[in-house]
Design an enzyme around this catalytic site. Structure first.
Site, PDB file in Angstrom:
ATOM      1  N   GLU A  25      48.598  58.321 -16.705  1.00 40.56           N
ATOM      2  CA  GLU A  25      48.939  57.387 -17.781  1.00 40.56           C
ATOM      3  C   GLU A  25      48.250  56.054 -17.543  1.00 40.56           C
ATOM      4  OE1 GLU A  25      53.154  57.003 -18.287  1.00 40.56           O
ATOM      5  OE2 GLU A  25      53.460  59.138 -18.687  1.00 40.56           O
ATOM      6  N   HIS A  44      55.086  57.601 -23.712  1.00 39.36           N
ATOM      7  CA  HIS A  44      56.131  57.170 -22.769  1.00 39.36           C
ATOM      8  C   HIS A  44      57.144  56.251 -23.456  1.00 39.36           C
ATOM      9  CE1 HIS A  44      56.791  56.863 -18.163  1.00 39.36           C
ATOM     10  NE2 HIS A  44      57.935  56.730 -18.796  1.00 39.36           N
TER      11      HIS A  44
END
Length: 531
Positions: free
Chosen positions: A263, A281
């Site tokens: 990420e 997220h």
């Protein structure tokens, strides 16, 4: 002087005001976390650092944080904090695991609905002016089996919501007792059983060595054909390439991912595949959750800096404000016991055994252990504290064993610390009297009743006349005042000890004068934290 806290990420003004209302000096610089050099320049003046995810608490930053006592992360993930470096530095790392539980659980349920009915693709198709009603055939959740991996705080809420949707819930969690599973209305199963039975699988565990890649390719191939996978927990729990391959083969019917192994996720094997729902997220991204975790971290940090209460720490046992009040004298005692042994021992400690008796056995033993270990290690490293002590002890290969027992003697409770080196064993016991003051009650198996002072002298000798007179006369001659004097012996004319609490540090020349009398086998100065 009031503790000083830096808020280097975007916390709400309400959270910042909590610090002010509690009497803490707070600097609110929400953009500072992005400026590593400026943050490093300023961090040395702060006792606490409140962050979200933008601030990176690295080992280099911690080297500059000379006064830092606590880092508080508003949120559950602490990937941006070097916990090992913080622990070695003696800095508590807190998070807020409960502020976003409902939000994250709801996101998992929403993702489950989205993948069951292909909502994102159906929405995009309709926005494009198409009317592909027959293309988006979904499935009901009612009556389906939901496999929950991890039935803790967030997983437990997911189980509750799923049961409300009339789903059958099976859960895999090594820490879930049968009694708790029965209360939750879920069936506790082995992981392989869950994989074979579940129509939907959702994960709610942290990323650890044990959980990493828990849904590996091998595990995913054991799942029921047509299964749908939901991951709103942590990237790295699922083999994303294997999910992509099994989606394309038709074995997996759909997937919904809020977290990814890398990420920010700008590319991923799952992107672009049919019936895959991906979000960036967002598990904790609701107005309520962001406010809750900010308020929670402000309260936790304030409690610690003002009262010593420890909540939701990742590298220190939790101690409530109520426990801190009751345990304060006992933590001080544990530290003093360790400090005595640490100063008396000039060899590497191999084993530490701590016995808790009576009321002491009913307390937070993890915290007491940390205090005793810290006391032992301070003799060689004055910067050690309750946070760093267990890490340093582990690095040095020290083994720890604890024993608890009901009250066995005249004291309501006591603590006894014993250490072993390659050549000897040494022990000391102490208690806390009703006045809240710690006392030493036994050294080397010899019973005593010694008040603990900042400056003390410990002597060993044969039980012969003249010991008291020699000590008193020598200290008197040099103007050293004795505040308290304790004697003890194993038997008449046998081994004896003396422990003196004096008002000032005794000069080495005076100690040498005592040794030259020939009456003492040992004359040892000891220093303890001020009462």
């Amino acid at each position: 002087m009031a503790p000083k806290v830096l808020v280097s990420d975007k916390l709400s003004e309400t959270a910042v005001q909590i610090f002010r209302d509690r009497g803490i000096d707070v600097d609110f610089m929400p953009e500072l976390g992005k400026d590593k050099e400026k943050l490093a320049e300023l961090i040395g003046q702060y006792d606490g650092l409140a962050i979200r995810s933008a601030t990176k608490v690295t080992d280099k930053l911690l080297e500059r944080a000379t006064n830092l006592k606590v880092v508080g992360r508003a949120g559950i993930g602490v990937d941006n904090v070097d916990r090992e470096a913080a622990s070695k530095k003696g800095v508590i790392v807190m998070n807020t695991p409960f502020g976003n539980m409902i939000t994250t659980a709801e996101h998992a349920i929403a993702m489950m609905f989205a993948v069951a009915r292909q909502l994102p693709e159906a929405s995009s198709s309709t926005h494009a002016g198409k009317w592909e009603k027959s293309k988006f055939m979904g499935v009901e959740l009612t009556g389906k089996t939901l496999g929950v991996i991890g039935a803790g705080n967030i997983g437990g809420i997911v189980c509750d919501r799923a049961r409300g949707l009339r789903m059958k819930v099976v859960a895999y969690d090594p820490f879930l007792s049968q009694e708790k599973a029965d209360k939750m209305g879920v069936e506790k199963v082995a992981l392989d059983d869950l994989l074979k039975r579940a129509d939907f699988i959702t994960l709610h565990v942290p990323l650890t060595d044990q959980t990493k890649n828990i849904l590996s390719r091998e595990a995913l191939e054991k799942t029921k054909k047509g299964v749908r996978i939901i991951n709103c927990a942590r990237g790295g729990l699922v083999d994303e390439q294997a999910v992509a391959d099994l989606l394309q083969s038709g074995h997996i019917a759909g997937a919904a991912f809020d977290v990814f192994a890398v990420e920010p996720a700008t590319e991923n094997p799952l992107f672009g595949l049919p019936n895959v729902v991906c979000t960036p997220h967002l598990g904790a991204s609701t107005t309520e959750a962001q406010e809750n975790v900010a308020l929670q971290v402000a309260e936790q940090m304030s409690d610690y800096l003002l009262t010593g209460a420890v909540q939701n720490a990742l590298n220190m046992p939790s101690v409530t404000a109520e426990e801190a009040k009751v345990m304060g004298p006992w933590i001080k005692l544990a530290d003093h016991l360790g400090a005595f042994i640490g100063q008396m021992t000039d060899e590497p400690v191999k084993e530490i055994t701590i016995l808790y008796d009576g009321v002491a056995a009913e307390m937070n033993l993890e915290a007491l252990n940390c205090a005793a270990i810290a006391g032992i290690l301070k003799a060689s490293n004055p910067d050690v504290n309750m946070v760093s002590a267990p890490v340093i002890a582990k690095d040095r290969g020290m083994k720890l064993a604890t024993t608890s027992q009901e009250q066995t003697g005249v004291f309501e409770g006591y603590i006894k610390v014993t250490v072993k080196t390659d050549t000897r064993e040494r022990s000391i016991a102490g208690t806390v009297f009703s006045d809240g003051k710690p006392r030493f009650i036994q050294i080397k198996g010899i019973n005593i009743d010694a008040e603990i002072g900042q400056h003390m002298i410990y002597t060993t000798n044969e039980d012969v006349p003249g010991i008291i007179g020699t000590l008193g006369a020598t200290f008197g001659k040099h103007g050293i005042n004795i505040a308290n004097f304790t004697l003890g012996r194993k038997a008449a004319k046998g081994e004896a000890i003396a422990l003196l609490y004096v008002d000032d540090v005794v000069p080495p020349a005076v100690l040498a004068e005592l040794k030259e009398t020939g009456l003492f086998q040992q004359v040892k100065p000891l220093e303890f934290a001020a009462q």
